[in-house]
Design an enzyme around this catalytic site. Structure first.
Site, PDB file in Angstrom:
ATOM      1  N   LYS A  20      -8.019 -11.287  -1.971  1.00 18.10           N
ATOM      2  CA  LYS A  20      -8.359 -10.336  -3.038  1.00 18.10           C
ATOM      3  C   LYS A  20      -7.639 -10.707  -4.349  1.00 18.10           C
ATOM      4  O   LYS A  20      -8.239 -10.689  -5.410  1.00 18.10           O
ATOM      5  CB  LYS A  20      -7.975  -8.903  -2.635  1.00 18.10           C
ATOM      6  N   ARG A  95      -8.140   2.387  -0.072  1.00 20.33           N
ATOM      7  CA  ARG A  95      -7.797   1.930   1.274  1.00 20.33           C
ATOM      8  C   ARG A  95      -7.925   3.045   2.298  1.00 20.33           C
ATOM      9  O   ARG A  95      -7.648   2.812   3.478  1.00 20.33           O
ATOM     10  CB  ARG A  95      -6.347   1.450   1.283  1.00 20.33           C
ATOM     11  N   ARG A 133       2.757 -17.831   2.619  1.00 22.39           N
ATOM     12  CA  ARG A 133       2.557 -17.472   1.205  1.00 22.39           C
ATOM     13  C   ARG A 133       3.872 -17.442   0.418  1.00 22.39           C
ATOM     14  O   ARG A 133       4.869 -16.929   0.882  1.00 22.39           O
ATOM     15  CB  ARG A 133       1.883 -16.103   1.134  1.00 22.39           C
ATOM     16  N   ARG A 166       7.179 -12.426  -0.264  1.00 25.58           N
ATOM     17  CA  ARG A 166       7.090 -10.967  -0.312  1.00 25.58           C
ATOM     18  C   ARG A 166       7.753 -10.359   0.911  1.00 25.58           C
ATOM     19  O   ARG A 166       7.624 -10.888   2.015  1.00 25.58           O
ATOM     20  CB  ARG A 166       5.606 -10.558  -0.362  1.00 25.58           C
ATOM     21  N   ARG A 177       0.400  -4.373   9.092  1.00 32.21           N
ATOM     22  CA  ARG A 177      -0.552  -4.184   7.986  1.00 32.21           C
ATOM     23  C   ARG A 177      -1.982  -4.312   8.494  1.00 32.21           C
ATOM     24  O   ARG A 177      -2.879  -3.587   8.064  1.00 32.21           O
ATOM     25  CB  ARG A 177      -0.287  -5.204   6.872  1.00 32.21           C
TER      26      ARG A 177
HETATM   27  P1  ADP Z   1      -2.252  -6.817   0.781  1.00 32.08           P
HETATM   28  O1  ADP Z   1      -3.694  -6.533   0.490  1.00 32.08           O
HETATM   29  O2  ADP Z   1      -1.980  -8.259   0.990  1.00 32.08           O
HETATM   30  O3  ADP Z   1      -1.680  -5.941   1.865  1.00 32.08           O
HETATM   31  P2  ADP Z   1      -1.324  -5.423  -1.639  1.00 32.08           P
HETATM   32  O4  ADP Z   1      -0.474  -6.043  -2.686  1.00 32.08           O
HETATM   33  O5  ADP Z   1      -2.674  -4.953  -2.012  1.00 32.08           O
HETATM   34  O6  ADP Z   1      -1.356  -6.506  -0.483  1.00 32.08           O
HETATM   35  O7  ADP Z   1      -0.558  -4.158  -0.987  1.00 32.08           O
HETATM   36  C1  ADP Z   1       0.786  -4.251  -0.550  1.00 32.08           C
HETATM   37  C2  ADP Z   1       1.222  -2.927   0.045  1.00 32.08           C
HETATM   38  O8  ADP Z   1       1.183  -1.899  -0.968  1.00 32.08           O
HETATM   39  C3  ADP Z   1       0.327  -2.362   1.155  1.00 32.08           C
HETATM   40  O9  ADP Z   1       0.665  -2.900   2.430  1.00 32.08           O
HETATM   41  C4  ADP Z   1       0.645  -0.861   1.072  1.00 32.08           C
HETATM   42  O10 ADP Z   1       1.892  -0.561   1.641  1.00 32.08           O
HETATM   43  C5  ADP Z   1       0.767  -0.652  -0.436  1.00 32.08           C
HETATM   44  N1  ADP Z   1      -0.538  -0.290  -1.043  1.00 32.08           N
HETATM   45  C6  ADP Z   1      -1.269  -1.031  -1.930  1.00 32.08           C
HETATM   46  N2  ADP Z   1      -2.411  -0.413  -2.252  1.00 32.08           N
HETATM   47  C7  ADP Z   1      -2.422   0.752  -1.562  1.00 32.08           C
HETATM   48  C8  ADP Z   1      -3.360   1.825  -1.434  1.00 32.08           C
HETATM   49  N3  ADP Z   1      -4.521   1.813  -2.107  1.00 32.08           N
HETATM   50  N4  ADP Z   1      -3.048   2.848  -0.601  1.00 32.08           N
HETATM   51  C9  ADP Z   1      -1.890   2.881   0.073  1.00 32.08           C
HETATM   52  N5  ADP Z   1      -0.974   1.896   0.024  1.00 32.08           N
HETATM   53  C10 ADP Z   1      -1.224   0.839  -0.779  1.00 32.08           C
END
Ligand code: ADP
Length: 234
Positions: A20, A95, A133, A166, A177
């Site tokens: 993404k 999400r 990563r 990260r 996750r």
């Molecule tokens: P990835 O898609 O690789 O998990 P992101 O950077 O999008 O990475 O998200 C990292 C973390 O941030 C998620 O695992 C979650 O804990 C939090 N997060 C991000 N977006 C949301 C969301 N829309 N709702 C709830 N938690 C979120």
């Protein structure tokens, strides 16, 4: 593509590690839409050490989702800024079903088109991507020690800065996750299937540039078809 004329909200949807972030970087330029990543915004708050950052840090570190009310408020504030008035590229939001409802309501209220891109990727590929990563803390460029290594090991090709891992890219956290994705985020796809147009692409083994071109083509065709169906041009 003349992005300014298209009031469209594009959602990049997919599991962690599906690409993404990489697609968002390419698409934000091709579509002239601002890139809004909830993960990046939350990490900025963590880095600042403010109240929100303190509240979400452990949740993210454990690989769990941040509570809806916090993320929804964050996104509402961001989408109310002037640069998002004509549309936005969302990465990592929504999400959950409640987040999707909020977005749908907002898009309808503002007369924005909502298009969803689903990036499907094999979970084995995801694990390989995320465990290798590395990120430049200055410019955000992504590397992978096996699949896309930097020229000088451990250093960003552009900034020369030391690459970081990260906190949530540890193998046990990655598993958590993915469990959360299956349980809380996958159901959002069914919700979207009923309400909006969405495009599914397999991102397991594709060049990012080719994939982004395919996505742009689909968006362009969808918008053109809608325009001709309603008798309006772009
Ligand atoms: P990835 O898609 O690789 O998990 P992101 O950077 O999008 O990475 O998200 C990292 C973390 O941030 C998620 O695992 C979650 O804990 C939090 N997060 C991000 N977006 C949301 C969301 N829309 N709702 C709830 N938690 C979120």
């Amino acid at each position: 593509m003349n992005g300014e004329l298209i009031p469209t909200t594009v959602v990049l949807f997919g599991p962690p590690g599906s690409g993404k972030g990489t697609q968002a970087k390419l698409l934000t330029e091709k579509l002239s839409l601002p890139h809004v990543s909830t993960g990046d915004m939350l990490r900025e708050h963590i880095a600042l050490g403010d109240a929100l950052g303190i509240e979400v840090r452990e949740v993210i570190k454990a690989g769990n989702l941040v509570p809806d009310h916090l993320v929804i408020r964050l996104v509402e504030d961001r989408l109310n800024r002037p640069d998002c008035k004509a549309g936005v590229l969302l990465d990592g939001f929504p999400r959950t079903i409640d987040q999707a409802r909020m977005l749908l309501g907002m898009a309808e209220g503002r007369g924005l088109r909502l298009l969803v891109i689903h990036l499907k990727v094999d979970y084995d590929v995801i694990t390989a991507r995320l465990t290798g990563r590395r990120i430049c803390p200055q410019c955000g460029t992504l590397y992978n020690i096996r699949l896309k290594p930097p020229i000088v090991p451990g250093r960003c090709n552009i900034e020369g800065s030391r690459l970081i891992i990260r906190e949530d890219d540890k193998e046990s956290v990655i598993r958590q996750r993915l469990v959360g994705y299956d349980a809380q985020t996958m159901p959002v796809l069914e919700f979207f299937a009923e309400h909006v147009k969405f495009f599914e692409v397999d991102g397991s083994d594709r060049k990012p540039e080719d994939l982004s071109n395919e996505i742009v083509n689909w968006i362009q065709t969808t918008i053109t078809d809608e325009g001709s169906a309603s008798g309006e041009g772009l």
